[in-house]
Design an enzyme around this catalytic site. Structure first.
Site, PDB file in Angstrom:
ATOM      1  N   ARG A 126       0.842  -1.196   0.000  1.00  0.00           N
ATOM      2  CA  ARG A 126       0.000   0.000   0.000  1.00  0.00           C
ATOM      3  C   ARG A 126       0.872   1.239   0.000  1.00  0.00           C
ATOM      4  O   ARG A 126       1.918   1.248   0.658  1.00  0.00           O
ATOM      5  CB  ARG A 126      -0.810   0.076   1.289  1.00  0.00           C
ATOM      6  CG  ARG A 126      -2.032  -0.761   1.302  1.00  0.00           C
ATOM      7  CD  ARG A 126      -2.776  -0.443   2.594  1.00  0.00           C
ATOM      8  NE  ARG A 126      -3.533  -1.585   3.021  1.00  0.00           N
ATOM      9  CZ  ARG A 126      -3.937  -1.783   4.271  1.00  0.00           C
ATOM     10  NH1 ARG A 126      -3.627  -0.929   5.209  1.00  0.00           N
ATOM     11  NH2 ARG A 126      -4.642  -2.840   4.573  1.00  0.00           N
ATOM     12  N   ARG A 134       1.924   6.725  -4.735  1.00  0.00           N
ATOM     13  CA  ARG A 134       1.781   5.397  -5.336  1.00  0.00           C
ATOM     14  C   ARG A 134       3.108   4.972  -5.959  1.00  0.00           C
ATOM     15  O   ARG A 134       3.449   3.793  -5.980  1.00  0.00           O
ATOM     16  CB  ARG A 134       0.694   5.418  -6.410  1.00  0.00           C
ATOM     17  CG  ARG A 134      -0.708   5.608  -5.831  1.00  0.00           C
ATOM     18  CD  ARG A 134      -1.718   5.649  -6.949  1.00  0.00           C
ATOM     19  NE  ARG A 134      -3.081   5.729  -6.447  1.00  0.00           N
ATOM     20  CZ  ARG A 134      -3.838   6.812  -6.518  1.00  0.00           C
ATOM     21  NH1 ARG A 134      -3.363   7.919  -7.050  1.00  0.00           N
ATOM     22  NH2 ARG A 134      -5.074   6.802  -6.063  1.00  0.00           N
ATOM     23  N   ASN A 166      -1.094  -0.733  -6.995  1.00  0.00           N
ATOM     24  CA  ASN A 166      -0.569   0.600  -7.341  1.00  0.00           C
ATOM     25  C   ASN A 166       0.952   0.626  -7.389  1.00  0.00           C
ATOM     26  O   ASN A 166       1.606  -0.159  -6.703  1.00  0.00           O
ATOM     27  CB  ASN A 166      -1.050   1.612  -6.289  1.00  0.00           C
ATOM     28  CG  ASN A 166      -2.414   2.179  -6.661  1.00  0.00           C
ATOM     29  OD1 ASN A 166      -2.708   2.376  -7.831  1.00  0.00           O
ATOM     30  ND2 ASN A 166      -3.221   2.437  -5.656  1.00  0.00           N
ATOM     31  N   ASP A 194     -11.094   7.160 -11.222  1.00  0.00           N
ATOM     32  CA  ASP A 194     -11.013   8.631 -11.196  1.00  0.00           C
ATOM     33  C   ASP A 194     -12.217   9.231 -11.937  1.00  0.00           C
ATOM     34  O   ASP A 194     -12.725  10.285 -11.568  1.00  0.00           O
ATOM     35  CB  ASP A 194      -9.714   9.101 -11.866  1.00  0.00           C
ATOM     36  CG  ASP A 194      -8.509   8.353 -11.328  1.00  0.00           C
ATOM     37  OD1 ASP A 194      -7.647   8.966 -10.700  1.00  0.00           O
ATOM     38  OD2 ASP A 194      -8.444   7.119 -11.526  1.00  0.00           O
ATOM     39  N   ARG A 197     -15.269   9.221  -9.773  1.00  0.00           N
ATOM     40  CA  ARG A 197     -15.112  10.283  -8.764  1.00  0.00           C
ATOM     41  C   ARG A 197     -15.414  11.647  -9.402  1.00  0.00           C
ATOM     42  O   ARG A 197     -16.109  12.484  -8.816  1.00  0.00           O
ATOM     43  CB  ARG A 197     -13.682  10.283  -8.210  1.00  0.00           C
ATOM     44  CG  ARG A 197     -13.409   9.147  -7.249  1.00  0.00           C
ATOM     45  CD  ARG A 197     -11.961   9.149  -6.766  1.00  0.00           C
ATOM     46  NE  ARG A 197     -11.737   8.094  -5.782  1.00  0.00           N
ATOM     47  CZ  ARG A 197     -10.593   7.441  -5.637  1.00  0.00           C
ATOM     48  NH1 ARG A 197      -9.555   7.733  -6.390  1.00  0.00           N
ATOM     49  NH2 ARG A 197     -10.460   6.518  -4.711  1.00  0.00           N
ATOM     50  N   HIS A 221      -3.499   6.967 -13.408  1.00  0.00           N
ATOM     51  CA  HIS A 221      -4.332   6.810 -12.221  1.00  0.00           C
ATOM     52  C   HIS A 221      -3.470   7.316 -11.067  1.00  0.00           C
ATOM     53  O   HIS A 221      -2.770   6.563 -10.408  1.00  0.00           O
ATOM     54  CB  HIS A 221      -4.720   5.341 -12.011  1.00  0.00           C
ATOM     55  CG  HIS A 221      -5.355   5.091 -10.674  1.00  0.00           C
ATOM     56  ND1 HIS A 221      -6.516   5.700 -10.269  1.00  0.00           N
ATOM     57  CD2 HIS A 221      -4.974   4.319  -9.625  1.00  0.00           C
ATOM     58  CE1 HIS A 221      -6.824   5.320  -9.049  1.00  0.00           C
ATOM     59  NE2 HIS A 221      -5.894   4.477  -8.625  1.00  0.00           N
ATOM     60  N   THR A 276      -8.098   2.358   0.814  1.00  0.00           N
ATOM     61  CA  THR A 276      -9.398   2.498   0.145  1.00  0.00           C
ATOM     62  C   THR A 276      -9.754   1.124  -0.397  1.00  0.00           C
ATOM     63  O   THR A 276      -8.867   0.351  -0.770  1.00  0.00           O
ATOM     64  CB  THR A 276      -9.342   3.484  -1.041  1.00  0.00           C
ATOM     65  OG1 THR A 276      -8.433   2.972  -2.021  1.00  0.00           O
ATOM     66  CG2 THR A 276      -8.890   4.876  -0.610  1.00  0.00           C
TER      67      THR A 276
HETATM   68  N1  NAD Z   1      -5.932   0.795  -8.685  1.00  0.00           N
HETATM   69  C1  NAD Z   1      -6.691   1.329  -7.768  1.00  0.00           C
HETATM   70  O1  NAD Z   1      -7.606   2.091  -8.071  1.00  0.00           O
HETATM   71  C2  NAD Z   1      -6.436   0.991  -6.310  1.00  0.00           C
HETATM   72  C3  NAD Z   1      -7.288   1.443  -5.302  1.00  0.00           C
HETATM   73  C4  NAD Z   1      -7.019   1.077  -3.992  1.00  0.00           C
HETATM   74  C5  NAD Z   1      -5.896   0.302  -3.683  1.00  0.00           C
HETATM   75  N2  NAD Z   1      -5.087  -0.090  -4.696  1.00  0.00           N
HETATM   76  C6  NAD Z   1      -3.877  -0.893  -4.450  1.00  0.00           C
HETATM   77  O2  NAD Z   1      -4.228  -2.246  -4.217  1.00  0.00           O
HETATM   78  C7  NAD Z   1      -3.151  -2.876  -3.535  1.00  0.00           C
HETATM   79  C8  NAD Z   1      -3.677  -3.689  -2.372  1.00  0.00           C
HETATM   80  O3  NAD Z   1      -4.201  -2.840  -1.373  1.00  0.00           O
HETATM   81  P1  NAD Z   1      -4.779  -3.460  -0.006  1.00  0.00           P
HETATM   82  O4  NAD Z   1      -5.330  -2.324   0.774  1.00  0.00           O
HETATM   83  O5  NAD Z   1      -5.632  -4.628  -0.328  1.00  0.00           O
HETATM   84  O6  NAD Z   1      -3.449  -3.983   0.666  1.00  0.00           O
HETATM   85  P2  NAD Z   1      -3.343  -5.110   1.795  1.00  0.00           P
HETATM   86  O7  NAD Z   1      -2.009  -4.933   2.419  1.00  0.00           O
HETATM   87  O8  NAD Z   1      -4.560  -5.115   2.647  1.00  0.00           O
HETATM   88  O9  NAD Z   1      -3.365  -6.480   0.944  1.00  0.00           O
HETATM   89  C9  NAD Z   1      -2.329  -6.888   0.103  1.00  0.00           C
HETATM   90  C10 NAD Z   1      -2.281  -8.397   0.187  1.00  0.00           C
HETATM   91  O10 NAD Z   1      -1.364  -8.883  -0.794  1.00  0.00           O
HETATM   92  C11 NAD Z   1      -0.777 -10.050  -0.253  1.00  0.00           C
HETATM   93  N3  NAD Z   1       0.424 -10.435  -0.981  1.00  0.00           N
HETATM   94  C12 NAD Z   1       1.668  -9.912  -0.923  1.00  0.00           C
HETATM   95  N4  NAD Z   1       2.499 -10.582  -1.743  1.00  0.00           N
HETATM   96  C13 NAD Z   1       1.755 -11.523  -2.374  1.00  0.00           C
HETATM   97  C14 NAD Z   1       2.046 -12.525  -3.330  1.00  0.00           C
HETATM   98  N5  NAD Z   1       3.273 -12.681  -3.844  1.00  0.00           N
HETATM   99  N6  NAD Z   1       1.033 -13.329  -3.729  1.00  0.00           N
HETATM  100  C15 NAD Z   1      -0.193 -13.195  -3.227  1.00  0.00           C
HETATM  101  N7  NAD Z   1      -0.519 -12.251  -2.293  1.00  0.00           N
HETATM  102  C16 NAD Z   1       0.445 -11.446  -1.869  1.00  0.00           C
HETATM  103  C17 NAD Z   1      -0.503  -9.661   1.202  1.00  0.00           C
HETATM  104  O11 NAD Z   1      -0.292 -10.797   2.014  1.00  0.00           O
HETATM  105  C18 NAD Z   1      -1.787  -8.901   1.553  1.00  0.00           C
HETATM  106  O12 NAD Z   1      -2.760  -9.756   2.135  1.00  0.00           O
HETATM  107  C19 NAD Z   1      -2.180  -1.749  -3.150  1.00  0.00           C
HETATM  108  O13 NAD Z   1      -1.141  -1.681  -4.093  1.00  0.00           O
HETATM  109  C20 NAD Z   1      -3.067  -0.520  -3.233  1.00  0.00           C
HETATM  110  O14 NAD Z   1      -2.333   0.658  -3.428  1.00  0.00           O
HETATM  111  C21 NAD Z   1      -5.325   0.226  -5.985  1.00  0.00           C
END
Ligand code: NAD
Length: 360
Positions: A126, A134, A166, A194, A197, A221, A276
């Protein structure tokens, strides 16, 4: 004739899995086709097996939405923390009777993801720190992807990959490269989030339903995203035509304020929650629904856009795309104002720089 039908009849539409009754596969008879660049043909019609990679806040929220909308009967929840994947999968499985009898299978080593139709990647670090950048979380996530993606692709070589992790655009570039995946079959939800939003913020000011405000955010993004004010319309009325200096110049109604609110939309939520999840989960589910239902949808999603809207390099960013059964079938080249075009190219440069810094 409905506007959608008119547009489809004009366009050179090539996704053969769609119902031939509603969509024309004949060559376009209109110059509109010049704005609509085909990427690839593909076939997929059955209810897919979906694997969600990462059982954290985003992965579980996506799982919840996909199951509630009955978009799959077979969902694999994969996490490197197998105990977490098991607990989350069990929590859903226990309520399977309320989820159209869906099967939710945990996975710790990719094996159960074999032959997935759609793989949704949420595994990653995150964004953290004051600015929740990001791009700063990027290197950690690339290392995760380098380990996870080759196996996922080997087990599901025909799947469509949707990247959420991200920074989503740069990570999509990484997944395309690591997995040697074609650009129509590996993309990010990107600026679709986006865009909702943006529409919500405009609707709020005008006291209209957000679904009735149309327009797009394109580019990254992230911080350099480009809200395309010239594309905003309500009931066929272009906001640009009726509002003086809309989001530019003296901007007497201060619409430009929305630009900042769009790019900091995630931060506004995450500063209290720490993350989020609901909006992105709904965004992702909207895209999967477009792929499952056979209808398709035009959404601002991100893939390698070389050759589109004056972009010369292989850079992943969002433009309006037609998303159908197997991924992106067409990209639409938006007619942009000079200012918007400059901003898009600036956004492409930011992303290109980030892509070049990756150790792939
Ligand atoms: N694109 C978007 O619009 C958007 C919006 C929100 C969040 N995100 C992104 O989504 C991602 C996840 O966010 P989150 O809040 O769920 O994080 P989180 O930390 O709650 O969950 C991430 C999970 O990934 C797992 N993980 C790590 N390495 C792994 C692997 N090799 N194989 C399988 N699982 C693995 C971790 O154990 C963890 O449970 C982040 O990069 C965040 O920035 C993107």
């Amino acid at each position: 004739m409905a506007l959608r039908q008119q547009i489809m009849n004009m366009a050179h539409f090539r996704a053969k899995t769609w119902s031939s009754k509603s969509l024309s596969s004949k060559p376009a008879k209109s110059s509109f086709a010049k704005s609509m660049k085909p990427l690839k043909e593909f076939k997929r019609s059955r209810i897919p097996k979906i694997s969600v990679v990462g059982a954290g806040q985003v992965g579980t929220a996506i799982t919840c939405m996909l199951l509630l909308r009955n978009l799959t009967k077979n969902l694999v929840l994969l996490d490197i923390n197998y105990e977490l994947a098991k607990a989350e999968a069990l929590d859903f499985q226990q309520a399977s009777a309320f989820l159209n009898d869906a099967r939710v299978v945990p996975c710790g080593d990719s094996a159960n993801s074999k032959n997935s139709d759609v793989v949704i990647i949420t595994a990653g670090a995150r964004p953290s720190g004051k600015d929740r950048s990001r791009l700063a979380a990027m290197q950690k996530t690339v290392e995760i992807l380098k380990k996870a993606v080759p196996k996922l692709v080997e087990l599901s070589p025909n799947a469509t990959f949707i990247v959420i992790s991200n920074p989503a655009d740069v990570m999509t570039y990484a997944v395309q490269r690591i997995g040697k995946l074609p650009k129509h079959r590996c993309f990010t939800t990107g600026c679709h989030l986006d865009t909702v939003r943006f529409r919500n913020l405009i609707a709020d000011r005008l006291r209209l339903p957000p679904s009735q405000v149309h327009g797009y955010v394109i580019g990254e993004h992230g911080a350099s995203a480009v809200p395309v004010w010239s594309s905003v319309s309500i009931a066929g009325i272009r906001l640009n035509d009726v509002v003086k200096s809309l989001a530019c110049g003296d901007d007497p109604e201060n619409w430009a304020e929305i630009n900042g609110q769009v790019t900091t939309g995630g931060l506004a939520v995450a500063k209290t929650k720490g993350y989020t999840n609901w909006a992105v989960a709904l965004t992702c589910t909207d895209i999967v629904q477009a792929m499952c239902g056979g209808k398709g949808k035009i959404a601002s999603v991100g893939t390698d856009m070389q050759g589109m809207n004056g972009i010369k390099d292989n850079v992943v960013l969002s433009l309006p795309c037609l998303v159908t059964a197997g991924g992106i079938s067409h990209v639409f080249e938006l007619p942009l104002t000079d200012v918007e075009q400059r901003k898009l190219l600036a956004s492409a440069n930011v992303l290109l720089e980030a892509q070049c810094s990756l150790d792939l």
